[in-house]
Design a protein around this motif. Structure first.
Motif, PDB file in Angstrom:
ATOM      1  N   VAL A   1      -5.280   1.331 -14.194  1.00  0.00           N
ATOM      2  CA  VAL A   1      -6.021   1.472 -12.929  1.00  0.00           C
ATOM      3  C   VAL A   1      -7.391   2.104 -13.189  1.00  0.00           C
ATOM      4  CG1 VAL A   1      -6.082   2.690 -10.723  1.00  0.00           C
ATOM      5  CG2 VAL A   1      -3.994   1.522 -11.437  1.00  0.00           C
ATOM      6  N   SER A   2      -7.428   3.133 -14.027  1.00  0.00           N
ATOM      7  CA  SER A   2      -8.693   3.808 -14.333  1.00  0.00           C
ATOM      8  C   SER A   2      -9.669   2.862 -15.014  1.00  0.00           C
ATOM      9  CB  SER A   2      -8.442   5.024 -15.230  1.00  0.00           C
ATOM     10  OG  SER A   2      -7.592   5.952 -14.615  1.00  0.00           O
TER      11      SER A   2
ATOM     12  N   SER B   1       2.184  17.007 -16.304  1.00  0.00           N
ATOM     13  CA  SER B   1       1.212  18.093 -16.152  1.00  0.00           C
ATOM     14  C   SER B   1      -0.162  17.577 -15.728  1.00  0.00           C
ATOM     15  CB  SER B   1       1.068  18.853 -17.472  1.00  0.00           C
ATOM     16  OG  SER B   1       0.407  18.051 -18.435  1.00  0.00           O
ATOM     17  N   PRO B   2      -0.976  18.434 -15.091  1.00  0.00           N
ATOM     18  CA  PRO B   2      -2.361  18.057 -14.772  1.00  0.00           C
ATOM     19  C   PRO B   2      -3.164  17.700 -16.014  1.00  0.00           C
ATOM     20  CG  PRO B   2      -1.718  20.031 -13.553  1.00  0.00           C
ATOM     21  CD  PRO B   2      -0.624  19.760 -14.541  1.00  0.00           C
ATOM     22  N   GLU B   3      -2.888  18.375 -17.130  1.00  0.00           N
ATOM     23  CA  GLU B   3      -3.605  18.070 -18.362  1.00  0.00           C
ATOM     24  C   GLU B   3      -3.302  16.650 -18.845  1.00  0.00           C
ATOM     25  OE1 GLU B   3      -3.028  22.534 -18.213  1.00  0.00           O
ATOM     26  OE2 GLU B   3      -1.740  20.778 -17.927  1.00  0.00           O
ATOM     27  N   MET B   4      -2.038  16.211 -18.699  1.00  0.00           N
ATOM     28  CA  MET B   4      -1.676  14.862 -19.126  1.00  0.00           C
ATOM     29  C   MET B   4      -2.276  13.815 -18.205  1.00  0.00           C
ATOM     30  SD  MET B   4      -0.029  13.260 -21.546  1.00  0.00           S
ATOM     31  CE  MET B   4      -1.155  11.865 -21.554  1.00  0.00           C
ATOM     32  N   ALA B   5      -2.313  14.118 -16.905  1.00  0.00           N
ATOM     33  CA  ALA B   5      -2.945  13.191 -15.961  1.00  0.00           C
ATOM     34  C   ALA B   5      -4.422  13.013 -16.308  1.00  0.00           C
ATOM     35  CB  ALA B   5      -2.789  13.704 -14.534  1.00  0.00           C
ATOM     36  N   THR B   6      -5.084  14.110 -16.634  1.00  0.00           N
ATOM     37  CA  THR B   6      -6.500  14.050 -17.009  1.00  0.00           C
ATOM     38  C   THR B   6      -6.690  13.255 -18.290  1.00  0.00           C
ATOM     39  OG1 THR B   6      -6.774  16.254 -16.025  1.00  0.00           O
ATOM     40  CG2 THR B   6      -8.568  15.441 -17.414  1.00  0.00           C
ATOM     41  N   ALA B   7      -5.817  13.463 -19.259  1.00  0.00           N
ATOM     42  CA  ALA B   7      -5.920  12.745 -20.529  1.00  0.00           C
ATOM     43  C   ALA B   7      -5.749  11.241 -20.323  1.00  0.00           C
ATOM     44  CB  ALA B   7      -4.868  13.266 -21.510  1.00  0.00           C
ATOM     45  N   ALA B   8      -4.785  10.842 -19.500  1.00  0.00           N
ATOM     46  CA  ALA B   8      -4.559   9.417 -19.240  1.00  0.00           C
ATOM     47  C   ALA B   8      -5.775   8.791 -18.570  1.00  0.00           C
ATOM     48  CB  ALA B   8      -3.320   9.225 -18.377  1.00  0.00           C
ATOM     49  N   TYR B   9      -6.358   9.504 -17.618  1.00  0.00           N
ATOM     50  CA  TYR B   9      -7.554   9.003 -16.961  1.00  0.00           C
ATOM     51  C   TYR B   9      -8.674   8.782 -17.975  1.00  0.00           C
ATOM     52  CZ  TYR B   9     -11.994   9.128 -14.521  1.00  0.00           C
ATOM     53  OH  TYR B   9     -13.270   8.838 -14.102  1.00  0.00           O
ATOM     54  N   ARG B  10      -8.830   9.688 -18.902  1.00  0.00           N
ATOM     55  CA  ARG B  10      -9.915   9.608 -19.882  1.00  0.00           C
ATOM     56  C   ARG B  10      -9.764   8.385 -20.774  1.00  0.00           C
ATOM     57  NH1 ARG B  10     -10.891  15.856 -21.789  1.00  0.00           N
ATOM     58  NH2 ARG B  10     -12.680  14.914 -22.808  1.00  0.00           N
TER      59      ARG B  10
END
Length: 524
Positions: free
Chosen positions: A409-410, A441-450
């Motif tokens: 999606v990103s 975790s929020p950190e994993m969500a951020t990593a996936a987006y990146r």
């Protein structure tokens, strides 16, 4: 320099042409947030009228002993209208990414203006053996993300010049550097400005639903370092085995200008070498200083009275300041050695200039801050997160499959909205709390987006530097058009997306740490 852009102006057909036409119809991200706010107001009114609600996952109603029911609130209620106008300064200034980015850029802006980033990149690729030229250019490009605009303006045209000097096709060098700088936008050996920006938005998104989460700028450190070593061989292979053979031997008769006299290719001066040496000592000093603060007497950056999980919290919170000091002192040390800084007044002017460069970001942050805040006031973020989590939970999808869908999606959204921060501010308020409810975790969500964001940066004409890269290519081949550039970069995009997906799945399945104190999974 011949900057003919007739091919670019004509555009292209097919899927990429549709992306270009559709994306150009979108408003500027600032106004995109404005229209989204209007839509959010209308949805909040309708949701409040129809009684949309959800049970809060962590708050208990003391009267009933059950989960507290949270109902949608109209943004046209008297309370929310008053909050909008009365708290407008607070809403803007308390937007988490704002402080993070401003502090880091005060230092990074100095390092860029004195010439540290540009000189370091030139020094890194000038005298490299031909066999290692491609991986060196790519690695310097990924690390050069710390320099923001300097990596695009300095390294990418320099790569074309160096490839040409080595008897290789200059456009292959430009493509490799572009893939490293922009395709590997999140890959790096150190956290930097992008981490401060994205984790600020992540923290603000968590705060719309849950309390107590503090962003850790190093929360993706291990992951982005892993991306560096995964993406490097992919870009190397695509350049040497696919792109350069396709381009064929370079014919100088097609060059609009060889660029042989380009200023970016000049040898390093003695002053620049002295500046780099000074900057190296400054970096060692800052690293030693933070080490002393962490393990020295009194351990000011370790909270020994806290639980084992929270003892390192002061250290993580200090990393934004650490990068500010690192860039500032390294820049100042370089400038004094290279002669690009005369006195403290020059330093202040450069810090002021760095803030001037952030003028557009401040306008965008104002719009994004109010979108995120109003999303929280309406309670729609919590409601969507709870119901979305319930739906995804019912599908029994494993964590790696959920994160794979987020990456896809990103990457698709990136074709239409170029700004990394604008996209994350749009989707994080729902995505991050929803994944937290599913134990991610929020950190994993951020990593996936990146991962998804970087993969398609290099094929969308809406990417802000895409026209500039086209001009760099046309210096060497005047008939190189927009379609030629997109077709050249497409194999990189596919390779980065596939390798990024594989790495994410590998990371989740093995439950590897994403950074100091940051894990894949999260327990409410």
């Amino acid at each position: 320099m011949n900057t003919s852009t007739s091919d670019a102006q004509q555009g292209m057909g097919g899927f990429l042409g549709w992306i270009e036409r559709s994306g150009n119809k979108l408003p500027d991200p600032v106004f995109l947030f404005f229209w989204l706010i209007l839509g959010l107001v209308a949805i909040s009114v309708l949701a409040a009228m129809t009684g949309v609600s959800a049970a809060h996952p962590t708050k208990i109603d003391p009267a009933t002993g059950t989960n507290q029911i949270i109902s949608a609130t109209s943004l046209l209620s008297a309370e929310n209208i008053a909050k909008l106008w009365v708290d407008m300064p607070k809403t803007f200034t308390h937007f988490h990414p704002l402080g993070y980015v401003l502090v880091v850029m005060l230092g990074a802006g100095v390092a860029e203006r004195v010439g540290l980033f540009g000189t370091a990149m030139r020094a890194g690729v000038r005298d490299v053996p031909n066999a290692l030229l491609t991986p060196t250019v790519v690695l310097v490009g990924m690390i050069g993300n710390l320099a923001a605009d300097a990596a695009y303006v300095v390294l990418i045209p320099l790569a074309g010049i160096i490839f040409h000097a080595a008897g290789r096709h200059p456009i292959a060098g430009i493509a490799a550097a572009f893939a490293g700088v922009s395709g590997g936008f999140s890959a790096n050996l150190l956290p930097g400005q992008l981490d401060a920006l994205l984790f600020g938005i992540t923290e603000a998104s968590v705060a719309t639903v849950f309390d107590g989460f503090t962003a850790n700028i190093a929360g993706n450190w291990f992951f982005i370092a892993g991306m560096t070593f995964v993406f490097l061989p992919v870009i190397w292979y695509v350049t040497d085995r696919m792109i350069e053979p396709r381009l064929g031997a370079f014919d100088p008769s097609f060059a609009a200008a060889t660029g042989a006299e380009d200023e970016s290719d000049r040898p390093l001066t003695d002053a620049e070498r002295k500046g780099l040496k000074n900057a190296g000592w400054a970096v060692l000093f800052v690293v030693g200083l933070w080490t002393y603060f962490t393990i020295g007497p009194g351990t000011p950056l370790i909270d020994e009275s806290a639980s084992a999980e929270a003892q390192m919290a002061p250290f993580y919170k200090s990393l934004v300041a650490a990068f500010f000091v690192l860039f500032l002192l390294a820049g100042w040390a370089y400038g004094k050695g290279a002669g690009t800084i005369n006195d403290h007044r020059d330093l202040v002017k450069m810090m002021t200039g760095a803030m001037e460069d952030l003028a557009y970001y401040l306008v965008l942050a104002f719009a994004a801050a109010h979108f995120v805040a109003m999303f929280s006031w309406s309670n729609l973020g919590l409601i969507l997160a709870v119901h979305g989590a319930d739906f995804l939970s019912s599908t029994n999808m494993p964590a790696w499959a959920l994160l794979t869908s987020i990456i896809l999606v990103s990457s698709l959204l990136n074709l239409f909205v170029g700004s990394a921060s604008a996209k994350w501010a749009l989707i994080a308020p729902v995505m991050v709390p929803m994944l937290m409810l599913l134990g991610i975790s929020p950190e994993m969500a951020t990593a996936a987006y990146r991962v998804g964001d970087g993969a398609t940066n290099i094929i969308t004409p809406l990417m802000v530097y895409f026209p500039l890269i086209l001009i760099f290519c046309q210096r060497w081949q005047s008939n190189f058009g927009l379609g030629s550039l997109a077709a050249t970069m497409l194999p990189y995009s596919i390779g980065l997306l596939i390798s990024g997906l594989a790495m994410t799945i590998f990371w989740v399945v093995l439950d590897l740490p994403l950074g100091p104190g940051a894990s894949v999974f999260y327990s409410m």
